[in-house]
Write a protein that holds these residues in place. Structure first.
Motif, mmCIF file in Angstrom:
data_model
loop_
_atom_site.group_PDB
_atom_site.id
_atom_site.type_symbol
_atom_site.label_atom_id
_atom_site.label_comp_id
_atom_site.label_asym_id
_atom_site.label_seq_id
_atom_site.Cartn_x
_atom_site.Cartn_y
_atom_site.Cartn_z
ATOM 1 N N GLU A 64 34.644 -4.915 60.495
ATOM 2 C CA GLU A 64 33.618 -4.643 59.485
ATOM 3 C C GLU A 64 33.421 -5.896 58.638
ATOM 4 O O GLU A 64 34.325 -6.718 58.500
ATOM 5 N N GLU A 66 31.652 -7.650 54.901
ATOM 6 C CA GLU A 66 31.132 -7.422 53.555
ATOM 7 C C GLU A 66 30.330 -8.644 53.137
ATOM 8 O O GLU A 66 30.747 -9.784 53.374
ATOM 9 N N ARG A 128 25.827 -5.807 47.038
ATOM 10 C CA ARG A 128 27.003 -5.994 47.884
ATOM 11 C C ARG A 128 26.956 -4.930 48.973
ATOM 12 O O ARG A 128 26.716 -3.753 48.697
ATOM 13 N N ARG A 130 28.934 -3.374 52.474
ATOM 14 C CA ARG A 130 30.054 -3.260 53.414
ATOM 15 C C ARG A 130 29.506 -2.559 54.652
ATOM 16 O O ARG A 130 28.995 -1.437 54.556
ATOM 17 N N ARG A 161 33.856 -10.908 53.086
ATOM 18 C CA ARG A 161 35.006 -10.300 53.766
ATOM 19 C C ARG A 161 34.677 -10.071 55.235
ATOM 20 O O ARG A 161 33.541 -9.737 55.590
#
Length: 283
Positions: A64, A66, A128, A130, A161
């Motif tokens: 995943e 971010e 943001r 994710r 991330r």
């Protein structure tokens, strides 16, 4: 001296992900690969694999991601309305890759796990996200503008991330170059993460020394060689590790963990990528 491990690079805007990985490989004189391509004008976490760690690529590509993105609205819109529109994009979304993308522009479904409005100044909106690997944030920004009825476009993007790797753990190209020019191998080694760090989120199968040796030779892992394991299901990716926590191989589960008993006969998993040589497996 060549290096093996995972190096988290803070990719700058400008060069492509391939160029950044190639520069790291040239500096460290190691074979390299990277996971999760970033467009040239996008910065942030780029996971570069060195040496045998390149074999982790299929796993790391699924991590995943971010992102923090800045988009510009084409008209004035109240913050409350923008917040409501952004919330609508949580969950499964349909996307078509942007025209500038190198992949085929086929319609695809991606999952956005979390999206939030961080800040807003006039027509500039900071969000943001994710999301599942392969999500196009540029397309997401365009779709937010369509929902608002005013249009919008992404003007800045930074990956913060990738899986369990955060931008706070990255190193700049300048830091890597400085360590190389000083001949400071300890500093370089301290930047590298062992392959085991990249498999924290997949099930582990802990095996006996004899089984580790057999797997390193390409044998299918049998239950008699298993000491303990995390829960998994047939077909799932698993990590075969030694009692000391050393990654022996990545594999595919041949049965559910609930359907066998550790120490008893029966095939459990087949290796797909081996990370240690037979001599190392016996150490």
């Amino acid at each position: 001296m060549s290096y093996t491990g995972v190096l988290l690079v803070d990719k700058p805007r400008g060069p492509s992900s391939h160029q950044v990985a190639a520069w790291v490989g040239e500096m460290l004189k190691s074979s390299v690969g990277h996971s999760g391509t970033l467009d040239p004008m996008v910065s942030g976490v780029l996971v570069v694999m060195l040496g045998k760690a390149v074999r982790l690529a299929p796993l790391l590509l699924l991590h995943e991601k971010e992102y923090v993105a800045c988009l510009r609205l084409h008209a004035d819109v109240p913050r409350e309305q923008v917040e409501e529109a952004v919330k609508q994009f949580t969950g499964r979304v349909y996307q078509r890759p942007p025209r500038r993308s190198a992949v085929k522009r086929a319609l695809r479904i991606r999952v956005i796990h979390r999206i939030e409005l961080l800040d807003m100044q006039d027509r500039l909106v900071l969000i943001r996200v994710r999301c599942e690997a392969g999500t196009y944030i540029r397309s997401l920004c365009v779709h937010i503008g369509r929902v608002l009825g005013c249009g919008s476009q992404m003007i800045e993007l930074r990956r913060t991330r990738s899986g369990g790797f955060s931008v706070e753990d990255t190193h700049t190209l300048h830091e890597i170059r400085d360590a190389v020019e000083r001949g400071d191998r300890d500093a370089i080694q301290s930047m590298l993460l062992p392959p085991e760090e990249a498999i924290m989120d997949i099930p582990k199968i802990v095996v006996r020394p004899g089984a580790a040796d057999a797997v390193s030779h390409g044998a299918i892992l049998a239950g008699v060689g298993v000491l303990r394991c995390d829960p998994f299901v047939r077909g799932q990716s698993v990590a075969v590790v030694s009692e000391e926590g050393i990654l022996i191989a990545l594999g595919e589960a041949l049965r559910d963990s609930a359907k066998f008993v550790c120490g008893e006969p029966g095939f459990v998993a087949r290796s797909t990528r081996v990370f240690v040589s037979p001599s190392d497996a016996n150490k």
